[in-house]
Design a protein around this motif. Structure first.
Motif, PDB file in Angstrom:
ATOM      1  N   THR B 145       0.820  -1.119  -0.111  1.00  0.00           N
ATOM      2  CA  THR B 145      -0.017  -0.033  -0.036  1.00  0.00           C
ATOM      3  C   THR B 145       0.913   1.324   0.012  1.00  0.00           C
ATOM      4  OG1 THR B 145      -1.548  -1.254   1.372  1.00  0.00           O
ATOM      5  CG2 THR B 145      -1.802   1.224   1.233  1.00  0.00           C
ATOM      6  N   GLN B 146       1.848   1.279   0.930  1.00  0.00           N
ATOM      7  CA  GLN B 146       2.871   2.363   0.776  1.00  0.00           C
ATOM      8  C   GLN B 146       3.331   2.603  -0.575  1.00  0.00           C
ATOM      9  OE1 GLN B 146       5.180   3.006   4.199  1.00  0.00           O
ATOM     10  NE2 GLN B 146       4.049   2.229   5.643  1.00  0.00           N
ATOM     11  N   LYS B 147       3.761   1.537  -0.992  1.00  0.00           N
ATOM     12  CA  LYS B 147       4.348   1.676  -2.395  1.00  0.00           C
ATOM     13  C   LYS B 147       3.283   2.197  -3.381  1.00  0.00           C
ATOM     14  CE  LYS B 147       7.079  -1.688  -3.265  1.00  0.00           C
ATOM     15  NZ  LYS B 147       7.532  -3.167  -3.637  1.00  0.00           N
ATOM     16  N   LEU B 148       2.255   1.859  -3.397  1.00  0.00           N
ATOM     17  CA  LEU B 148       1.300   2.275  -4.269  1.00  0.00           C
ATOM     18  C   LEU B 148       1.240   4.090  -3.999  1.00  0.00           C
ATOM     19  CD1 LEU B 148      -1.758  -0.103  -3.943  1.00  0.00           C
ATOM     20  CD2 LEU B 148      -0.386   0.592  -5.897  1.00  0.00           C
ATOM     21  N   MET B 149       1.161   4.077  -2.753  1.00  0.00           N
ATOM     22  CA  MET B 149       0.709   5.758  -2.487  1.00  0.00           C
ATOM     23  C   MET B 149       2.036   6.487  -3.038  1.00  0.00           C
ATOM     24  SD  MET B 149      -0.484   5.331   1.337  1.00  0.00           S
ATOM     25  CE  MET B 149      -0.113   6.946   1.661  1.00  0.00           C
TER      26      MET B 149
END
Lengths: 359, 359
Positions: B145-149
Motif C-alpha cells: 500500500t505504501q508503495k502504491l501511495m
DNA sequence: CTGTTAGCGCTTTCAG
DNA sequence: CTGAAAGCGCTAACAG
C-alpha cells in the motif's frame, strides 16, 4: 536534448498503459480490446482470452475519466442522505456502498442536512459527474430538485419511504402528468409503523400516551399520522400529548424532552419517541430522576439502533430494515442501470415491533 | 430524414453546453475561456468578465471527466477509514468532507474494515480515479500500500496518529532513505493519552486498574504502551489486568467484558476502556448487575463519543479532537494539492481528560 | 465478428 | 496576453 524515451515526441505522454498498447501487443484493434474487456457484444472467445492475458501482462487498467468522457456515463453512484449523525443513515450508506462496490460502482456520498437547497446544490454537483445512478433518501424533494433529476435521465431509487396508499396511486397513473408519480423506492410504511407502535402500547393498557418527536422529517410525520389514527380509533387521542421538537435528534434532547414531559404531564403512562436516540436519552434521564420504567411510565423508541438492547431496561422499539433497504435499493438501482425494469418498483421491506422491557 | 437540429451531423452530440460554445459566443478561443474560467495565468480582465458573463448566460458547467482526462487530475479526494460503525470515524469523515467540499473537492469514501488487503485494494481502485489527494486513517499500512501511495505521487495526509518520538525522527531524516519516514499527518499522541488517563485514575487513588480494549488497532496499542509506562512508574503494573479482545468494539461487548472482568477480578477498582462504546456498555451492565460506579469500581472511556455525558453516572473519558482532525487534515491536504508545504507537517491537536462522575 | 474513424470536452504545449 | 493545434484514453457509429 531529451532522452531517447520520447521517440514519438508525443505532445504529452503519461506513461500509462493504454488500451491501444494492449491492442498493439495483442495484434488486434483497440475496439476489439475495448469490447473484449467489457464483455460486450460477441467477441471471438479466443481473442477475448488473448486480450485478457495480454492486458494483465501489461498491467493495463482502464482510465475511468476517459471512459466517462467517451461513453457519457461513469461508474459513480451518488447517494444522498440527510445526516451522518444518525446511525440509521450510516447503516443505509454502508449497506448501499458495499453492494454497489461489489458491482464495480463507486459511491459518492452527499449530506443534505435536511436542507432542500443543499440537496438541490448537491444534486446539481453530482449530476455533473454523470452518475450511473442515484440513491436518495425520502420521497420529498423540492420541485427544482425533482426537475433536475427528471431531466438528467439518471436512474434513481428512493430510500426509506413508500408512496402513500398505493392503490389510489395506481388510479392516478392513468391520468399521470407529473414526473415521479410512481417512483422507484424501497422502504416500509412509516404510517403503519406508527400505528403499530400505538397499538402495542394500547395493548399494554396504556391510556395517556405521548408521541415525542424531534427532527420532524416527513417520515416522522407519517408515523405521527399512523399514530393518531390508532389512538383515535380507541378514543385515546389527545393533541396535548404530542411533543414535536424540530431540533436534531440526540440522546441529550431525549433526556430533556423526557424531563419536560414528566414535569408537565406527570400522569402520562407511556411515551413513544420517534427515534431510539431520544428514547435512550429518556431512559438514562429516568434513571437519573429515579423514575421507574416501565412501572411509572413506559418508553418506546424507533429504529432499534445500536445499544437499545443494552439499555436498562432494554428498549422496546420498532426494528427497521435499514441495512436491507440500502442493499435492496442498490440492487434495484443496479437493475435500472442495466436497463431492466425491477419486478417490484415499490419494495416494501416491512418492520417489526421489538417488545422489550421498557414497555 | 433527421430534423434540422443536427446541422453538422455530429458523430455523437450530447447537447451539453461546451467550452467551445462559450468561446464562440464570447468571440474568443476556447483556450482563453478555459484559462479565464480557472483563473489561470494572466488573462485580460475585460475578457475574463465577458467570458464569465457569457458562460453563465449559457449555463455552462465544466465536464469533470473531460477535465480529468485532459489534465490528468481530478477534483476527487479519497478518504479511507476503517469502519463506519464507530462514531469516531464518521465524525472524521463528516468534518473532512465538509471542508473539502467547500473547497470544490468531491470526497470519495472507502471503508477498509481494518483489513490491509481491503485497504490495498481500495487504494488501487481509488488511484485509478487520479484523486487530487488522499486522507488515510493511521500510519500503519502494508508495504505494498505504501508503495502504491508513493508511486502514485498523490499527496496524502494521515489521520489520528503521529509518528513516535518526533525528535529522534528528525535526526533520522538526515540519512533518510525510506519513503514515508516523515509523513504528513494530523492527530494527537495516543501514547500520551493512555498515559494521561492512567495518571488520572491513579490520582483518584485507584490501585488495581484494568486496561480493557477491543478492536486492537495500532492506536489502541499505543495507548496501552502509554498506560503501561504510567503504571510501571508507580509500581502498579500488573499484566493480568490487561484485557485485550480483538473483536469489534460495541456496547454489547463492553457489557460482556465488564461482566467477565468483575467475575474474574472482583477486587478491581477501576477499568479504562479504550473506546467509549465499551465503557458505555459497561456502565449499563453495571446498572443491570447492581454494581455501583464509581464507588465499587470506577469506569473510564476514550473519545468522548455521543452519549457519554448522558450516561449515569456520566462517563469520564478522553476527549479527542476528531472533528478538528478531519478539518485540519483536509486543510493540510488542500495546501499540498496546491503545491504548498504545510507549516507543520505533523500537527498535534492534543486531547483532554474529561473528568466526570464515573471515576 | 472485427476494424476504421471520428469524436467525448477539456487542457496544454507551442507559437505569435 | 491570446490562439491553433494536438492530444488525454476511451467508446461508438459505421462499414465490412
Amino acid at each position: 536534448m531529451k532522452t531517447a524515451s520520447s521517440l514519438s515526441r508525443n505532445h504529452r505522454s503519461t506513461g500509462r498503459v493504454t488500451l491501444s498498447d494492449v491492442a498493439k501487443a495483442a495484434g488486434v484493434s483497440s475496439s476489439t480490446v475495448s469490447r473484449a474487456l467489457r464483455g460486450e457484444r460477441a467477441v471471438d472467445p479466443d481473442l477475448v482470452a488473448r486480450v485478457l492475458s495480454v492486458s494483465d501482462k501489461l498491467g493495463y487498467v482502464p482510465d475511468p475519466a476517459a471512459r466517462a468522457l467517451a461513453s457519457q456515463r461513469s461508474n459513480h453512484v451518488t447517494i444522498l442522505i440527510p445526516l451522518l449523525s444518525n446511525t440509521l443513515f450510516v447503516d443505509l450508506l454502508e449497506a448501499a456502498q458495499r453492494t454497489l462496490r461489489s458491482a464495480g460502482f463507486q459511491t459518492l456520498m452527499g449530506v443534505t442536512h435536511y436542507n432542500s437547497s443543499e440537496e438541490e446544490q448537491l444534486m446539481r454537483e453530482q449530476l455533473l459527474h454523470r452518475p450511473a445512478g442515484m440513491l436518495i433518501t425520502g420521497l420529498d424533494h423540492s420541485a427544482s430538485t425533482q426537475k433536475l433529476m427528471a431531466r438528467s435521465n439518471v436512474p434513481c431509487v428512493h430510500l426509506m419511504d413508500l408512496p402513500e396508499n398505493s392503490e389510489s396511486n395506481a388510479a392516478q397513473i392513468a391520468s399521470a402528468n407529473e414526473p415521479l408519480l410512481n417512483p422507484y423506492c424501497v422502504g416500509f410504511r412509516q404510517t403503519d409503523a406508527g400505528e403499530a407502535m400505538a397499538h402495542h402500547l394500547i395493548a399494554k393498557g396504556k391510556k395517556r400516551i405521548v408521541f415525542a418527536a424531534a427532527q420532524l422529517d416527513p417520515r416522522v410525520m407519517q408515523r405521527l399520522n399512523g399514530w393518531r389514527k390508532a389512538l383515535k380509533s380507541k378514543q385515546l387521542y389527545d393533541p396535548t400529548l404530542e411533543w414535536l421538537n424540530p431540533a436534531p435528534s440526540s440522546l441529550a434532547l431525549g433526556g430533556l424532552m423526557f424531563e419536560q414531559i414528566m414535569k408537565q404531564s406527570p400522569a402520562v403512562d407511556a411515551i413513544f419517541f420517534c427515534n431510539d436516540d431520544l428514547a435512550q436519552g429518556a431512559l438514562l434521564a429516568a434513571m437519573r430522576l429515579g423514575i421507574s420504567v416501565p412501572q411509572q411510565v413506559a418508553i418506546a423508541g424507533f429504529n432499534d439502533l445500536t445499544g437499545s438492547d443494552q439499555m436498562w431496561p432494554p428498549l422496546t422499539t420498532v426494528r427497521t430494515p435499514r441495512a436491507k433497504v440500502g442493499e435492496a435499493a442498490a440492487h434495484m438501482l443496479l437493475q435500472l442501470i442495466q436497463g431492466d425494469e425491477p419486478s417490484q418498483p415499490q419494495l416494501d421491506l416491512g418492520f417489526d415491533i421489538v417488545a422489550r422491557q421498557s414497555t
